[in-house]
Design a protein around this motif. Structure first.
Motif, PDB file in Angstrom:
ATOM      1  N   TYR A 161      43.060  34.895  -3.201  1.00  0.00           N
ATOM      2  CA  TYR A 161      42.047  35.951  -3.200  1.00  0.00           C
ATOM      3  C   TYR A 161      42.215  36.824  -4.420  1.00  0.00           C
ATOM      4  O   TYR A 161      43.149  36.658  -5.175  1.00  0.00           O
ATOM      5  N   ARG A 206      58.651  37.860   1.857  1.00  0.00           N
ATOM      6  CA  ARG A 206      58.964  38.641   3.043  1.00  0.00           C
ATOM      7  C   ARG A 206      58.433  37.948   4.298  1.00  0.00           C
ATOM      8  O   ARG A 206      59.156  37.743   5.272  1.00  0.00           O
ATOM      9  N   ALA A 207      57.143  37.550   4.220  1.00  0.00           N
ATOM     10  CA  ALA A 207      56.521  36.956   5.401  1.00  0.00           C
ATOM     11  C   ALA A 207      57.236  35.680   5.810  1.00  0.00           C
ATOM     12  O   ALA A 207      57.455  35.422   6.990  1.00  0.00           O
ATOM     13  N   SER A 244      51.742  43.502   5.882  1.00  0.00           N
ATOM     14  CA  SER A 244      52.963  42.722   6.011  1.00  0.00           C
ATOM     15  C   SER A 244      54.178  43.638   6.106  1.00  0.00           C
ATOM     16  O   SER A 244      55.105  43.386   6.871  1.00  0.00           O
ATOM     17  N   TYR A 292      57.759  39.581  -3.830  1.00  0.00           N
ATOM     18  CA  TYR A 292      58.537  38.924  -4.875  1.00  0.00           C
ATOM     19  C   TYR A 292      60.011  38.900  -4.490  1.00  0.00           C
ATOM     20  O   TYR A 292      60.516  39.853  -3.928  1.00  0.00           O
ATOM     21  N   ARG A 315      48.947  33.617  -3.823  1.00  0.00           N
ATOM     22  CA  ARG A 315      49.758  34.694  -3.249  1.00  0.00           C
ATOM     23  C   ARG A 315      50.796  34.051  -2.358  1.00  0.00           C
ATOM     24  O   ARG A 315      50.454  33.284  -1.471  1.00  0.00           O
ATOM     25  N   ASP A 344      49.596  41.750  -9.625  1.00  0.00           N
ATOM     26  CA  ASP A 344      49.289  41.474  -8.232  1.00  0.00           C
ATOM     27  C   ASP A 344      47.924  40.816  -8.035  1.00  0.00           C
ATOM     28  O   ASP A 344      47.600  40.389  -6.946  1.00  0.00           O
ATOM     29  N   VAL A 345      47.115  40.822  -9.082  1.00  0.00           N
ATOM     30  CA  VAL A 345      45.747  40.348  -8.904  1.00  0.00           C
ATOM     31  C   VAL A 345      45.484  39.140  -9.786  1.00  0.00           C
ATOM     32  O   VAL A 345      45.911  39.077 -10.934  1.00  0.00           O
ATOM     33  N   THR A 346      44.795  38.172  -9.199  1.00  0.00           N
ATOM     34  CA  THR A 346      44.438  36.949  -9.905  1.00  0.00           C
ATOM     35  C   THR A 346      43.583  37.246 -11.125  1.00  0.00           C
ATOM     36  O   THR A 346      42.738  38.135 -11.076  1.00  0.00           O
ATOM     37  N   ASP A 386      49.236  31.913 -11.161  1.00  0.00           N
ATOM     38  CA  ASP A 386      48.745  33.275 -11.013  1.00  0.00           C
ATOM     39  C   ASP A 386      47.800  33.444  -9.821  1.00  0.00           C
ATOM     40  O   ASP A 386      47.737  34.493  -9.215  1.00  0.00           O
ATOM     41  N   TYR A 387      47.094  32.360  -9.451  1.00  0.00           N
ATOM     42  CA  TYR A 387      46.068  32.513  -8.418  1.00  0.00           C
ATOM     43  C   TYR A 387      46.575  32.270  -7.013  1.00  0.00           C
ATOM     44  O   TYR A 387      45.783  32.131  -6.085  1.00  0.00           O
ATOM     45  N   ARG A 411      46.906  43.688   2.325  1.00  0.00           N
ATOM     46  CA  ARG A 411      47.776  42.628   2.849  1.00  0.00           C
ATOM     47  C   ARG A 411      49.250  43.029   2.710  1.00  0.00           C
ATOM     48  O   ARG A 411      50.058  42.775   3.598  1.00  0.00           O
ATOM     49  N   ASP A 412      49.580  43.633   1.585  1.00  0.00           N
ATOM     50  CA  ASP A 412      50.950  44.061   1.365  1.00  0.00           C
ATOM     51  C   ASP A 412      51.340  45.107   2.412  1.00  0.00           C
ATOM     52  O   ASP A 412      52.413  45.045   3.009  1.00  0.00           O
ATOM     53  N   LEU A 420      42.254  44.089  -1.581  1.00  0.00           N
ATOM     54  CA  LEU A 420      42.845  43.283  -0.514  1.00  0.00           C
ATOM     55  C   LEU A 420      44.342  43.074  -0.695  1.00  0.00           C
ATOM     56  O   LEU A 420      45.098  43.069   0.274  1.00  0.00           O
ATOM     57  N   HIS A 421      44.789  42.962  -1.949  1.00  0.00           N
ATOM     58  CA  HIS A 421      46.218  42.741  -2.168  1.00  0.00           C
ATOM     59  C   HIS A 421      47.040  43.913  -1.645  1.00  0.00           C
ATOM     60  O   HIS A 421      48.117  43.743  -1.115  1.00  0.00           O
TER      61      HIS A 421
END
Lengths: 932, 205
Positions: free
Chosen positions: B205, B121-122, A871, B68, B117, A847-849, B114-115, A867-868, A863-864
């Motif tokens: 982010y 869903r949105a 949403s 996903y 998001r 989930d993270v860069t 990977d970078y 945000r999840d 933050l991930h």
């Protein structure tokens, strides 16, 4: 030309030229071949168990595309209620570790598992025919199905011996005390849930014991007063309200004196029995006893906990004192039943020694236990006499045996096989495999014993481990559906679960017997000369490695020690006065020699003033074989100088023996100096005054040039300093969640540490709290000084008050780092998956860069996850408001950290902010009771 | 002298040749349009989605609850195929996977870096059809890439959604979510798509 085409041209040119250069290989270790098949884009959660010696911990493992990547505590588990120790979190890395041992070797030649097991079987068969002993040394496990297997094996052939003693039999002395007083050889655990005062004698129960998760899940730090007597500095001592520094030699005298004093006060039956010995503690300790007496007299429920390494008479005294305070009602303890298993598995080091000396050994089989870690030097020389063909070592990592060429068979990771464990409330924890075994040639303990049993005795093919477990527990379940739903929860309830701890009562006769036992013991000395030059080495379980069995993990090796801030290096702590007298300072390499064994080892020292003058401190897990493999330099373990002896004495027609740890050492200066890799914020301690100065109430009337944030709803992190015990687990949770790279020993000594949280230490007030720990992460300022100086606009402010980083825009100018008053931004010197410790790419949070080299990074309140959550909330999924936790909040054992959504800004006097006079309007709120 | 000269010429030629070759290779690899790897298990979206009209969200159900969109578990295939055409040799792999608990190996076709998001869903809940990004998969036998998933394309669409967005089709299965939109007071079909935020920190982010 398009930008994309240009880039392609650029890349292809550089690829051609780069391929013509010779490149020094950065990775010195081979990569693991990935045999896990991808279950694309599927996130799943499994409840399973972490085998934490006698206290299995309930965990939940989250997988992404069939790969486990995240571990967190199972809140429904009775043992830990979601609390974990730091060694549990990165245990996933061991799964992918390229250093893992994966090919069996028999007599120096590579084979496969079938041939290896067959040769073991032949050897066992021969030993049985010759009537020789077959000794299994297995880790500390309380598993009913395993015990059933062992019983069956023993009923077939009497000379199968099983020893459960993975590293140190830490609890031998407590068990001996229990035998004398209660006639049971179980382990007894105090429950601190409704305790007012805890008298702690030298133990570090808040941070580094096997049962720490159990204690932490039940204690309320705000209501419970802790009084600590200790000879070294521990986190428990730092978190107590009262802390007395005494020599560990004096513990017993202090407790005896205390008991005498109290019995005099009460004046009834107690005084008759306890005035037998004229005790003269030193003047210093008389004062301590008086103070402790006063504190204890304030009333409330008192519980006493004692360092497990201490002699049994001290444990007995503890029980007697607690019995006295609870007005002769008996003492309350959870019982961990070992009595039933003592006949089939021995938990004692001494018995093992006796077996070895009898010279009747047919086979010696070590399963996941390394005697070189046990520090019993006498045993090792005895093991060497067993012929190498008859010695089998089952191990996960190459260990000290590796150089000696024994027969080798790899073992499994705990996420690769089925196992069952007994819980503290008599339910069963189930460990279910999350991945298929990565190496086909590995084996688990249950599987091995099953194999021996079926092949040797029943002459049939061994059954699968799952079928074995299912068969064993089938009688408790009506149908398969029931069974499978129980596996999903990770718990089997086969008996009625206990809700409360047992109350153990004992009569006058036992009491007097215990008292006689204490006095008959040679450990009690009637007078103590307070000022001597002698210095003893005391050992403590480490906060990170426990007894050293978890020292094979780079994440833990890099994690700074919570007290001294040391990562990667080994060290010995000595007293400041002693150091001054001998002109020693931090980082000096000294030679430490044991007086009785004459063994010596060279090691750097750390000087500290909160350790008693006749003690020096070393943590278990020092000098691990694994670390030497990574750093490619072999260093001797400082634990080698330790000598353990069994003191024997005669009492009521029986010989008793207990572990004695009297290690007198001589320290000699070598004149060499070494750099110790430390993380600075952990090493420095500021005064209480400073804490008051930097934590201030927020000032609302501020004129500012920053744009006014119109939206009131924002996120805040609330940190309760009265609950924070400074255990550093939040650093690790954050690191694993956010893919923060490991940078190795060299990087740390250049102060390039990458942890997004740092913990500052402050001295507290004596009757309030010894130390305060102040976790500092990005404060997400409303008026953030870092945002205004970024030349490329990589850091910006979101609507809901979070200071966001766009890592792709960052060019690494480091202006933001310079302008941050809290110094919480870290510069990325190493990419996560290309870091010095390799194979990290296999183990990351999807989930993270993964940030590239040369960007500035920082905490973003996970933050991930936010945000999840937002949403999910927006689009109608049913989410509980409590389900949103940051990574540090999730792992915090004392619930000191809390992420909250603020709708209205309120002014609370307990609410303080860091450096509020800078007018940055931070969004991390500290709660602490300070009188200005 | 002469041999050295030819050697140098040859070397220069070799380098230029190599650069051109690698350039071409990269252009093909990085654009990704038409990328359609061979899967271990044959599966036709045309049959399942086009002919039998199974909606996208029936199998890729996590797209509406998660960021996903999942590749379905073997269990999902077996739910129907335990009864339907279970003797077909094409299904032997699936049933083997179901019995042995080893998941099928699928090749991923659409890969985001990977970078970035990206929340399925949105986007689904904003009423964007699957085909907007993935093309008309119900007409493909084997799925291939129809769009470069570049930042430029994302930003373009966020600026002028009208140009790119395909009206929601029944086959996507997004109509399951209609209840949600009804509460939102604006029916999905006439809901106006506004240009949305293109802040960097929205996706990075």
């Amino acid at each position: 030309m398009e930008r994309r085409d240009f880039l392609n041209l650029l890349i292809s040119t550089s690829v051609v030229f780069a391929s013509s250069c010779k490149r020094k290989s950065k990775f010195f270790l081979q990569k693991v071949n990935k045999s896990v098949s991808p279950n694309l884009n599927n996130k799943l959660q499994f409840a399973t168990t972490f085998p934490n010696k006698f206290l299995p911990l309930g965990i939940i493992v989250e997988t992404f595309e069939d790969k486990p990547f995240h571990i967190f505590g199972n809140e429904n588990h009775p043992n830990n209620r979601g609390v974990l120790q730091s060694y549990v979190l990165p245990s996933l890395y061991n799964l992918y570790d390229p250093l893992r041992f994966y090919n069996p070797q028999i007599e120096g030649k590579d084979t496969n598992i079938h041939l290896a097991l067959n040769s073991l079987l032949n050897k066992i068969d021969r030993s049985i025919r010759n009537q020789k002993d077959i000794i299994f040394v297995i880790p500390e496990i309380l598993s009913p199905s395993l015990f059933a297997l062992i019983t069956e094996l023993k009923s077939y052939y009497n000379n199968f011996y099983f020893f459960s003693s993975s590293n140190l039999d830490t609890y031998t002395n407590q068990i001996l005390a229990n035998e004398v007083l209660f006639g049971i050889s179980d382990l007894l655990l105090p429950d601190f849930s409704d305790t007012d005062i805890i008298l702690n004698i030298g133990s570090d129960f808040l941070s580094s014991e096997v049962f720490t998760p159990f204690y932490l899940s039940r204690i309320d730090l705000k209501k419970t007063k802790i009084i600590t007597l200790e000879n070294t500095i521990t986190l428990t001592g730092m978190n107590s309200q009262y802390r007395f520094l005494v020599s560990d030699k004096e513990y017993i005298n202090i407790l005896l004196y205390l008991l005498n004093n109290l019995s005099k006060q009460s004046g009834d039956k107690w005084s008759n029995s306890f005035n037998l010995l004229p005790i003269k503690p030193s003047i210093n300790s008389t004062q301590i006893v008086n103070e402790v007496c006063e504190l204890l007299a304030t009333g409330g429920r008192v519980k006493i906990i004692i360092d497990p390494f201490q002699a049994p008479q001290l444990h007995l005294l503890g029980y007697l004192l607690e019995y006295y305070f609870n007005e002769n009602q008996g003492i309350e303890r959870w019982i961990l039943p070992l009595t039933d298993y003592r006949n089939i598995i021995s938990f004692s080091f001494e018995e093992f020694q006796q077996r070895l000396y009898q010279n009747k050994i047919g086979n010696l089989i070590f399963f996941d236990s390394n005697p070189f870690d046990w520090v019993y030097t006498e045993i090792i020389s005895q093991i060497h006499q067993v012929s190498k063909e008859n010695c089998f070592v089952f191990s996960y990592f190459p260990n000290h045996f590796y150089k000696l060429g024994y027969n080798w068979i790899p073992t499994m990771h705990y996420l690769e096989f089925w196992q069952d464990y007994l819980n503290i409330d008599k339910s069963i924890s189930i460990q279910q495999p999350i991945v298929f075994p990565l190496h086909k040639n590995s084996i688990s303990l249950n599987e091995l014993l099953n194999f021996v049993l079926e092949k040797l005795i029943r002459n049939s093919e061994p059954i699968r481990l799952f079928d074995f477990i299912k068969k064993y527990y089938s009688k408790y379940f009506q149908d398969d559906e029931n069974f499978f739903s129980s596996i999903k929860s990770g718990l089997f309830e086969i008996e009625s679960r206990k809700i409360k701890p047992d109350t153990i009562r004992f009569n006058r006769h036992n009491l007097n017997r215990a008292y006689k036992f204490i006095l008959s013991n040679p450990g009690v000395s009637t007078n103590i000369t307070s000022e001597t030059d002698e210095i003893r080495l005391s050992i403590k379980l480490s906060n990170k490695f426990l007894d050293g069995s978890y020292s094979s993990n780079p994440f833990l090796l890099e994690l700074p020690d919570p007290i001294f801030g040391v990562s990667w290096d080994d060290f010995v702590v000595i007293n400041e006065k002693y150091a001054k007298k001998n002109q020693l300072s931090d980082g000096d390499i000294v030679e430490i020699t044991n007086e009785s064994t004459k063994k010596s080892v060279r090691i750097p020292i750390i000087v500290n003033n909160s350790i008693s003058s006749d003690s020096s401190l070393v943590y278990l897990g020092c000098g691990s074989f694994y670390k030497n493999l990574i750093l490619q330099q072999y260093k001797e373990s400082p634990l080698q100088v330790l000598k353990f002896s069994c003191k024997k004495f005669y009492f009521e027609n029986r010989f008793y023996s207990y572990l004695d740890l009297d290690n007198k050492i001589i320290i000699r200066k070598t004149g060499e100096k070494s750099t110790i890799s430390r993380i600075l914020s952990f090493a420095n301690i500021s005064s209480f005054k400073n804490l008051k100065q930097i934590l201030q109430n927020d000032n609302d009337k501020v004129t500012t040039i920053y744009p006014k944030r119109t939206k009131i709803e924002k996120w805040q992190l609330e940190i309760d300093l009265d609950n924070c015990i400074g255990c550093n687990i939040c650093l690790l949770g954050c690191q694993l969640e956010n893919n923060i790279p490991l940078i190795g020993r060299e990087g740390i000594s250049k102060h390039r540490d990458m942890y997004w949280i740092r913990i500052e230490k402050f001295l507290g007030e004596n009757n309030f709290r010894q130390y305060y720990f102040l976790p500092i992460m990005c404060q997400q300022c409303d008026y953030a000084p870092c945002e205004s100086v970024c030349p490329v606009g990589a850091t910006s402010h979101s609507d809901d008050g979070i200071n966001e980083m766009t890592y792709n825009r960052c060019i690494g100018s480091r202006f933001c780092m310079a302008n941050c008053p809290y110094k919480v931004r870290k510069f990325n010197f190493d990419r996560y998956d290309r870091a010095k410790i390799n194979s990290l790419g296999d183990y990351k949070n999807p989930d993270v860069t993964i940030r590239s080299i040369g960007v500035s990074e920082k905490c973003n309140f996970c933050l991930h996850r936010i945000r999840d959550f937002q949403s999910k909330e927006k689009y109608g999924n049913n989410v509980k408001p409590n389900s949103l936790k940051t990574a540090c909040q999730e792992v915090c054992p004392t619930n000191a950290i809390k992420l909250i959504r603020v709708l209205n800004v309120t002014n609370d006097t307990n609410q303080r902010k860091l450096l509020a006079n800078f007018n940055t309007k931070p969004n991390v709120v500290y709660r602490v009771k300070i009188n200005d | 002298m002469g041999t050295e000269d030819t050697n140098r010429k040859f070397l220069v030629f070799l380098v230029v040749f190599a650069i051109i070759n690698v350039y071409l290779l990269f252009t093909i690899l990085r654009s990704g349009i038409g990328f359609s790897p061979r899967q271990n298990q044959s599966f036709s979206h045309k049959t399942h989605s086009g002919k039998i009209s199974i909606s996208c969200l029936f199998c890729h159900n996590q797209a509406e609850t998660n960021s996903y969109a999942n590749i379905p578990l073997t269990k999902v295939c077996v739910q129907c195929h335990i009864a339907l055409k279970s003797e077909s040799p094409l299904l032997s792999n699936v049933l083997l996977s179901y019995d042995s608990l080893i998941s099928l190996k699928w090749q991923k076709i659409y890969n985001l870096p990977d970078y970035v998001r990206f929340s399925h869903r949105a986007h689904l809940f904003s009423g964007i059809d699957c085909a907007t990004c993935h093309g008309f998969i119900d007409m493909m036998d084997s799925v291939y890439v129809v769009r470069k998933l570049t930042m430029g394309w994302c930003v373009e669409c966020h600026k002028n959604p009208y140009k790119y967005i395909i009206p929601v089709r029944k086959i996507s299965g997004i109509f399951y979510l209609q209840e949600f939109f009804e509460n939102d007071s604006i029916p999905i079909k006439i809901r106006k798509l506004q240009p949305t935020s293109i802040l960097c920190s929205k996706c990075h982010y």
